[in-house]
Design a protein around this motif. Structure first.
Motif, PDB file in Angstrom:
ATOM      1  N   ALA A  56       0.832  -1.207   0.000  1.00  0.00           N
ATOM      2  CA  ALA A  56       0.000   0.000   0.000  1.00  0.00           C
ATOM      3  C   ALA A  56       0.866   1.255   0.000  1.00  0.00           C
ATOM      4  CB  ALA A  56      -0.932   0.005   1.209  1.00  0.00           C
ATOM      5  N   ALA A  57       1.946   1.252   0.776  1.00  0.00           N
ATOM      6  CA  ALA A  57       2.843   2.413   0.805  1.00  0.00           C
ATOM      7  C   ALA A  57       3.547   2.586  -0.538  1.00  0.00           C
ATOM      8  CB  ALA A  57       3.861   2.252   1.928  1.00  0.00           C
ATOM      9  N   LEU A  58       3.944   1.495  -1.170  1.00  0.00           N
ATOM     10  CA  LEU A  58       4.594   1.573  -2.479  1.00  0.00           C
ATOM     11  C   LEU A  58       3.630   2.127  -3.536  1.00  0.00           C
ATOM     12  CD1 LEU A  58       7.249   0.863  -3.994  1.00  0.00           C
ATOM     13  CD2 LEU A  58       6.159  -1.299  -4.591  1.00  0.00           C
ATOM     14  N   ILE A  59       2.401   1.650  -3.518  1.00  0.00           N
ATOM     15  CA  ILE A  59       1.396   2.159  -4.453  1.00  0.00           C
ATOM     16  C   ILE A  59       1.151   3.642  -4.203  1.00  0.00           C
ATOM     17  CG2 ILE A  59      -1.054   2.047  -5.070  1.00  0.00           C
ATOM     18  CD1 ILE A  59      -0.863  -1.000  -4.590  1.00  0.00           C
ATOM     19  N   LEU A 112       4.231   5.723  -5.504  1.00  0.00           N
ATOM     20  CA  LEU A 112       4.526   5.804  -6.939  1.00  0.00           C
ATOM     21  C   LEU A 112       3.326   6.143  -7.829  1.00  0.00           C
ATOM     22  CD1 LEU A 112       6.982   2.810  -7.296  1.00  0.00           C
ATOM     23  CD2 LEU A 112       7.518   5.242  -7.157  1.00  0.00           C
ATOM     24  N   LEU A 113       2.108   5.895  -7.375  1.00  0.00           N
ATOM     25  CA  LEU A 113       0.939   6.123  -8.217  1.00  0.00           C
ATOM     26  C   LEU A 113       0.805   7.560  -8.716  1.00  0.00           C
ATOM     27  CD1 LEU A 113      -1.585   4.826  -9.485  1.00  0.00           C
ATOM     28  CD2 LEU A 113      -2.826   5.506  -7.424  1.00  0.00           C
ATOM     29  N   PRO A 114       1.017   8.585  -7.875  1.00  0.00           N
ATOM     30  CA  PRO A 114       0.910   9.955  -8.404  1.00  0.00           C
ATOM     31  C   PRO A 114       1.900  10.241  -9.532  1.00  0.00           C
ATOM     32  CG  PRO A 114       0.845   9.999  -6.027  1.00  0.00           C
ATOM     33  CD  PRO A 114       1.197   8.598  -6.417  1.00  0.00           C
ATOM     34  N   ALA A 115       3.106   9.706  -9.436  1.00  0.00           N
ATOM     35  CA  ALA A 115       4.105   9.942 -10.485  1.00  0.00           C
ATOM     36  C   ALA A 115       3.726   9.236 -11.778  1.00  0.00           C
ATOM     37  CB  ALA A 115       5.481   9.491 -10.018  1.00  0.00           C
ATOM     38  N   VAL A 116       3.178   8.039 -11.674  1.00  0.00           N
ATOM     39  CA  VAL A 116       2.757   7.307 -12.876  1.00  0.00           C
ATOM     40  C   VAL A 116       1.614   8.045 -13.567  1.00  0.00           C
ATOM     41  CG1 VAL A 116       1.696   5.170 -13.686  1.00  0.00           C
ATOM     42  CG2 VAL A 116       3.557   5.072 -12.026  1.00  0.00           C
ATOM     43  N   LEU A 123       4.798  14.673 -10.802  1.00  0.00           N
ATOM     44  CA  LEU A 123       5.773  13.743 -11.363  1.00  0.00           C
ATOM     45  C   LEU A 123       6.993  13.629 -10.453  1.00  0.00           C
ATOM     46  CD1 LEU A 123       6.372  11.981 -13.885  1.00  0.00           C
ATOM     47  CD2 LEU A 123       7.576  13.943 -14.811  1.00  0.00           C
ATOM     48  N   TYR A 124       7.384  14.725  -9.846  1.00  0.00           N
ATOM     49  CA  TYR A 124       8.537  14.722  -8.940  1.00  0.00           C
ATOM     50  C   TYR A 124       8.165  14.383  -7.495  1.00  0.00           C
ATOM     51  CZ  TYR A 124      11.150  16.993 -12.672  1.00  0.00           C
ATOM     52  OH  TYR A 124      11.765  17.265 -13.858  1.00  0.00           O
ATOM     53  N   SER A 125       6.899  14.117  -7.233  1.00  0.00           N
ATOM     54  CA  SER A 125       6.463  13.902  -5.858  1.00  0.00           C
ATOM     55  C   SER A 125       7.148  12.740  -5.135  1.00  0.00           C
ATOM     56  CB  SER A 125       4.944  13.740  -5.799  1.00  0.00           C
ATOM     57  OG  SER A 125       4.540  12.537  -6.385  1.00  0.00           O
ATOM     58  N   PRO A 126       7.518  11.633  -5.797  1.00  0.00           N
ATOM     59  CA  PRO A 126       8.216  10.587  -5.039  1.00  0.00           C
ATOM     60  C   PRO A 126       9.540  11.049  -4.440  1.00  0.00           C
ATOM     61  CG  PRO A 126       7.347   9.657  -7.046  1.00  0.00           C
ATOM     62  CD  PRO A 126       7.144  11.141  -7.132  1.00  0.00           C
ATOM     63  N   ALA A 127      10.164  12.049  -5.039  1.00  0.00           N
ATOM     64  CA  ALA A 127      11.421  12.552  -4.484  1.00  0.00           C
ATOM     65  C   ALA A 127      11.194  13.273  -3.165  1.00  0.00           C
ATOM     66  CB  ALA A 127      12.091  13.498  -5.480  1.00  0.00           C
ATOM     67  N   LEU A 128       9.993  13.802  -2.958  1.00  0.00           N
ATOM     68  CA  LEU A 128       9.699  14.527  -1.724  1.00  0.00           C
ATOM     69  C   LEU A 128       8.829  13.732  -0.756  1.00  0.00           C
ATOM     70  CD1 LEU A 128       8.860  17.975  -3.345  1.00  0.00           C
ATOM     71  CD2 LEU A 128      10.990  17.324  -2.220  1.00  0.00           C
ATOM     72  N   SER A 129       7.957  12.891  -1.281  1.00  0.00           N
ATOM     73  CA  SER A 129       6.958  12.262  -0.429  1.00  0.00           C
ATOM     74  C   SER A 129       7.471  11.083   0.381  1.00  0.00           C
ATOM     75  CB  SER A 129       5.767  11.823  -1.276  1.00  0.00           C
ATOM     76  OG  SER A 129       6.168  10.866  -2.226  1.00  0.00           O
ATOM     77  N   TRP A 130       8.641  10.573   0.081  1.00  0.00           N
ATOM     78  CA  TRP A 130       9.169   9.456   0.868  1.00  0.00           C
ATOM     79  C   TRP A 130       9.324   9.869   2.322  1.00  0.00           C
ATOM     80  CZ3 TRP A 130      13.608   9.981   3.610  1.00  0.00           C
ATOM     81  CH2 TRP A 130      14.448  11.039   3.253  1.00  0.00           C
ATOM     82  N   PHE A 131       9.649  11.131   2.560  1.00  0.00           N
ATOM     83  CA  PHE A 131       9.820  11.634   3.923  1.00  0.00           C
ATOM     84  C   PHE A 131       8.525  11.471   4.715  1.00  0.00           C
ATOM     85  CE2 PHE A 131       9.197  15.256   6.796  1.00  0.00           C
ATOM     86  CZ  PHE A 131      10.201  15.001   7.712  1.00  0.00           C
TER      87      PHE A 131
END
Length: 142
Positions: free
Chosen positions: A22-25, A28-32, A64-72
């Motif tokens: 669920a966390a992986l989805i 990454l889903l917003p970037a996809v 598209l760049y959200s995974p670079a920031l949202s992992w935090f």
């Protein structure tokens, strides 16, 4: 009651494997989706249509760049989500409040107030994906 409460001991029903999925989805889903939208916007040439479409393009690039920031936010959210799910308090309202708080922390770090909205949306998306993967884990018992 699902707005405020969830199943007590719900994380035990969900498990770490499904929560990780669920966390992986959620991560990454917003970037996809933004990648698909950006390709469509590029094919249509919508950046040249005016300021409103340019803002749409900017928001798509930000997603598209959200995974670079949202992992935090996701790393910090894991213990909070675990605690709330175990106590039966991972309804929609607590999920949005956690997302807004983590988004505010990220907004302070990044310097962009839009992160509050993205944080709320991300944890709400996590709540939705968890509910889709294991409905008994978030179904409130009255």
């Amino acid at each position: 009651m699902t707005h405020l409460l969830s199943t007590p001991n719900g994380f035990s029903l969900l498990g770490w494997r499904k929560f990780g999925l669920a966390a992986l989805i959620t991560w990454l889903l917003p970037a996809v989706l933004a990648g698909i939208a950006l390709v469509l916007q590029w094919l249509l040439g919508s950046r040249d249509w005016g300021d409103g479409f340019l803002m749409l393009w900017v928001m798509t690039v930000l997603l598209l760049y959200s995974p670079a920031l949202s992992w935090f936010a996701l790393v910090v959210a894991v213990p909070l989500v675990w605690a709330l799910m175990q106590r039966g308090w991972f309804g929609w309202i607590p999920a949005l409040l956690i997302g807004m708080a983590l988004g505010a922390a990220l907004a302070f770090i990044v310097g962009n107030d839009a992160m509050v909205t993205f944080g709320a949306a991300q944890i709400a998306l996590l709540r939705a994906v968890v509910g889709r993967l294991c409905p008994p884990a978030v179904t409130a018992v009255a």
